[in-house]
Write a protein that holds these residues in place. Structure first.
Motif, PDB file in Angstrom:
ATOM      1  N   GLU A   3     -13.035   2.877  -1.721  1.00 40.23           N
ATOM      2  CA  GLU A   3     -13.651   3.406  -2.935  1.00 40.23           C
ATOM      3  C   GLU A   3     -12.672   4.394  -3.549  1.00 40.23           C
ATOM      4  N   ASN A   4     -12.769   4.581  -4.861  1.00 39.55           N
ATOM      5  CA  ASN A   4     -11.873   5.567  -5.465  1.00 39.55           C
ATOM      6  C   ASN A   4     -12.543   6.916  -5.696  1.00 39.55           C
ATOM      7  N   ARG A   5     -13.857   6.993  -5.426  1.00 38.78           N
ATOM      8  CA  ARG A   5     -14.537   8.277  -5.572  1.00 38.78           C
ATOM      9  C   ARG A   5     -15.222   8.684  -4.282  1.00 38.78           C
ATOM     10  N   VAL A   6     -15.073   9.955  -3.938  1.00 47.28           N
ATOM     11  CA  VAL A   6     -15.620  10.467  -2.677  1.00 47.28           C
ATOM     12  C   VAL A   6     -17.124  10.233  -2.605  1.00 47.28           C
ATOM     13  N   GLN A   7     -17.829  10.528  -3.706  1.00 44.52           N
ATOM     14  CA  GLN A   7     -19.286  10.395  -3.695  1.00 44.52           C
ATOM     15  C   GLN A   7     -19.720   8.972  -3.331  1.00 44.52           C
ATOM     16  N   ASN A   8     -19.033   7.981  -3.889  1.00 43.91           N
ATOM     17  CA  ASN A   8     -19.374   6.581  -3.596  1.00 43.91           C
ATOM     18  C   ASN A   8     -19.026   6.213  -2.150  1.00 43.91           C
ATOM     19  N   LEU A   9     -17.940   6.753  -1.690  1.00 44.06           N
ATOM     20  CA  LEU A   9     -17.533   6.509  -0.302  1.00 44.06           C
ATOM     21  C   LEU A   9     -18.625   7.016   0.646  1.00 44.06           C
ATOM     22  N   VAL A  10     -19.097   8.224   0.389  1.00 44.83           N
ATOM     23  CA  VAL A  10     -20.106   8.850   1.249  1.00 44.83           C
ATOM     24  C   VAL A  10     -21.408   8.052   1.216  1.00 44.83           C
ATOM     25  N   GLU A  11     -21.845   7.681   0.014  1.00 48.51           N
ATOM     26  CA  GLU A  11     -23.111   6.957  -0.120  1.00 48.51           C
ATOM     27  C   GLU A  11     -23.050   5.620   0.593  1.00 48.51           C
ATOM     28  N   ARG A  12     -21.960   4.888   0.350  1.00 52.29           N
ATOM     29  CA  ARG A  12     -21.886   3.531   0.881  1.00 52.29           C
ATOM     30  C   ARG A  12     -21.681   3.511   2.379  1.00 52.29           C
ATOM     31  N   LYS A  13     -20.934   4.470   2.868  1.00 51.22           N
ATOM     32  CA  LYS A  13     -20.762   4.552   4.313  1.00 51.22           C
ATOM     33  C   LYS A  13     -22.122   4.723   4.988  1.00 51.22           C
ATOM     34  N   SER A  14     -22.976   5.527   4.362  1.00 50.00           N
ATOM     35  CA  SER A  14     -24.269   5.817   4.977  1.00 50.00           C
ATOM     36  C   SER A  14     -25.187   4.594   4.967  1.00 50.00           C
ATOM     37  N   LEU A  15     -24.928   3.636   4.102  1.00 51.78           N
ATOM     38  CA  LEU A  15     -25.833   2.482   3.967  1.00 51.78           C
ATOM     39  C   LEU A  15     -25.306   1.217   4.639  1.00 51.78           C
ATOM     40  N   LEU A  16     -24.054   1.225   5.049  1.00 52.48           N
ATOM     41  CA  LEU A  16     -23.462  -0.012   5.577  1.00 52.48           C
ATOM     42  C   LEU A  16     -23.122   0.133   7.068  1.00 52.48           C
ATOM     43  N   PRO A  17     -22.874  -0.978   7.760  1.00 51.59           N
ATOM     44  CA  PRO A  17     -22.601  -0.931   9.200  1.00 51.59           C
ATOM     45  C   PRO A  17     -21.456   0.034   9.544  1.00 51.59           C
ATOM     46  N   SER A  18     -21.560   0.603  10.740  1.00 49.15           N
ATOM     47  CA  SER A  18     -20.661   1.714  11.090  1.00 49.15           C
ATOM     48  C   SER A  18     -19.274   1.256  11.531  1.00 49.15           C
ATOM     49  N   ASP A  19     -19.067  -0.056  11.704  1.00 44.36           N
ATOM     50  CA  ASP A  19     -17.724  -0.486  12.112  1.00 44.36           C
ATOM     51  C   ASP A  19     -16.826  -0.803  10.921  1.00 44.36           C
ATOM     52  N   ILE A  20     -17.252  -0.427   9.718  1.00 41.90           N
ATOM     53  CA  ILE A  20     -16.379  -0.591   8.544  1.00 41.90           C
ATOM     54  C   ILE A  20     -15.362   0.536   8.527  1.00 41.90           C
ATOM     55  N   GLU A  21     -14.115   0.177   8.204  1.00 43.32           N
ATOM     56  CA  GLU A  21     -13.071   1.192   7.995  1.00 43.32           C
ATOM     57  C   GLU A  21     -13.040   1.516   6.513  1.00 43.32           C
ATOM     58  N   TRP A  22     -13.276   2.787   6.198  1.00 44.61           N
ATOM     59  CA  TRP A  22     -13.327   3.201   4.796  1.00 44.61           C
ATOM     60  C   TRP A  22     -12.033   3.884   4.379  1.00 44.61           C
ATOM     61  N   HIS A  23     -11.460   3.404   3.285  1.00 41.53           N
ATOM     62  CA  HIS A  23     -10.243   4.016   2.736  1.00 41.53           C
ATOM     63  C   HIS A  23     -10.576   4.700   1.415  1.00 41.53           C
ATOM     64  N   LEU A  24      -9.989   5.857   1.173  1.00 40.78           N
ATOM     65  CA  LEU A  24     -10.092   6.482  -0.144  1.00 40.78           C
ATOM     66  C   LEU A  24      -8.825   6.136  -0.918  1.00 40.78           C
ATOM     67  N   ILE A  25      -9.016   5.620  -2.155  1.00 44.34           N
ATOM     68  CA  ILE A  25      -7.857   5.194  -2.948  1.00 44.34           C
ATOM     69  C   ILE A  25      -7.756   5.922  -4.287  1.00 44.34           C
ATOM     70  N   GLY A  26      -8.679   6.861  -4.530  1.00 40.42           N
ATOM     71  CA  GLY A  26      -8.644   7.597  -5.793  1.00 40.42           C
ATOM     72  C   GLY A  26      -8.346   9.064  -5.564  1.00 40.42           C
ATOM     73  N   HIS A  27      -8.116   9.777  -6.652  1.00 43.87           N
ATOM     74  CA  HIS A  27      -7.737  11.192  -6.575  1.00 43.87           C
ATOM     75  C   HIS A  27      -8.761  11.995  -5.767  1.00 43.87           C
ATOM     76  N   LEU A  28      -8.255  12.832  -4.886  1.00 45.85           N
ATOM     77  CA  LEU A  28      -9.106  13.635  -4.004  1.00 45.85           C
ATOM     78  C   LEU A  28      -8.977  15.104  -4.376  1.00 45.85           C
ATOM     79  N   GLN A  29     -10.128  15.723  -4.695  1.00 45.56           N
ATOM     80  CA  GLN A  29     -10.129  17.170  -4.937  1.00 45.56           C
ATOM     81  C   GLN A  29     -10.319  17.877  -3.600  1.00 45.56           C
TER      82      GLN A  29
END
Ligand SMILES: *Cc1c(COP(=O)(O)O)cnc(C)c1O
Length: 217
Positions: free
Chosen positions: A45-71
């Motif tokens: 995901e390119n936004r932290v908020q979306n990363l957080v939301e989706r991680k919480s709703l999807l299976p825990s063995d997904i590897e999540w990458h951040l690809i957008g600007h991070l504050q």
């Protein structure tokens, strides 16, 4: 979504041994789950908020990458579980991420984002200033991040010669850093290529393609 396209992209990546990063921004949870069930385990995901939301709703063995600007003020939200931050764009951000990774007791894989596009883009190191920073700033103090490679985005242009030049520039910078900075000789990743330009990126040495719209079309 059409899983045939997913299978087809995986086949295209095989000869290059490149990884598929499924960019899930703007896509429905239903489609993400379908892709997961088809075997995909790396999402971005390119936004932290979306990363957080989706991680919480999807299976825990997904590897999540951040690809957008991070504050800086969002680092704490993801630092304990994010698999890779591909968008480190200043030494200061790297130092802050390092500090928070240390608090979590982990060593976080990251990529350094480089500006290769001819368009005016806000984020990323200029190639020359990255080389300068790597030799001048105390990167070696950052023991809780591991710099695995570089990430870049080519111009959103239909001029394939221009795009090819930009990918070559990123790949050449990757090689230059590996050969001139001994601590970074082990870098192995060049994250480049999106829906419109990934075949070209693969030819120019990409090891990770970040594909969104084509995958979910
Ligand atoms: C959205 C995005 C992608 C994927 O773009 P598509 O054209 O949808 O494949 C790749 N990288 C970054 C940094 C993005 O923001």
């Amino acid at each position: 979504m059409n899983l045939m396209i997913y299978k087809q992209i995986l086949e295209e990546l095989k000869p290059y041994h490149a990884q598929l990063i499924a960019v899930s921004k703007n896509q429905s949870m239903e489609d993400l789950l379908q892709l997961y069930q088809a075997g995909q385990r790396i999402f971005a995901e390119n936004r932290v908020q979306n990363l957080v939301e989706r991680k919480s709703l999807l299976p825990s063995d997904i590897e999540w990458h951040l690809i957008g600007h991070l504050q800086k003020n969002k680092v704490k939200k993801i630092i304990s579980w994010v698999h890779m931050i591909q968008s480190i764009d200043t030494f200061e951000l790297a130092a802050y991420v390092n500090q928070e990774a240390q608090v979590c007791g982990r060593i976080l894989p990251v990529l350094l984002e480089v500006k290769i596009s001819s368009e005016a883009t806000k984020y990323g190191f200029e190639p020359e200033s990255l080389l300068k920073s790597l030799t001048k700033d105390p990167w070696t103090d950052l023991q809780n991040i591991r710099i695995d490679g570089l990430m870049g985005m080519a111009s959103l242009s239909s001029n394939s010669e221009q795009i090819q030049i930009e990918f070559k520039q990123l790949y050449n910078l990757f090689i230059k850093i590996k050969t001139t900075i001994p601590q970074l000789a082990f870098m192995s990743e060049v994250s480049m290529g999106m829906s419109g330009d990934y075949p070209l990126a693969l030819k120019e040495g990409s090891t990770m393609v970040r594909i969104g719209s084509k995958l979910f079309s």
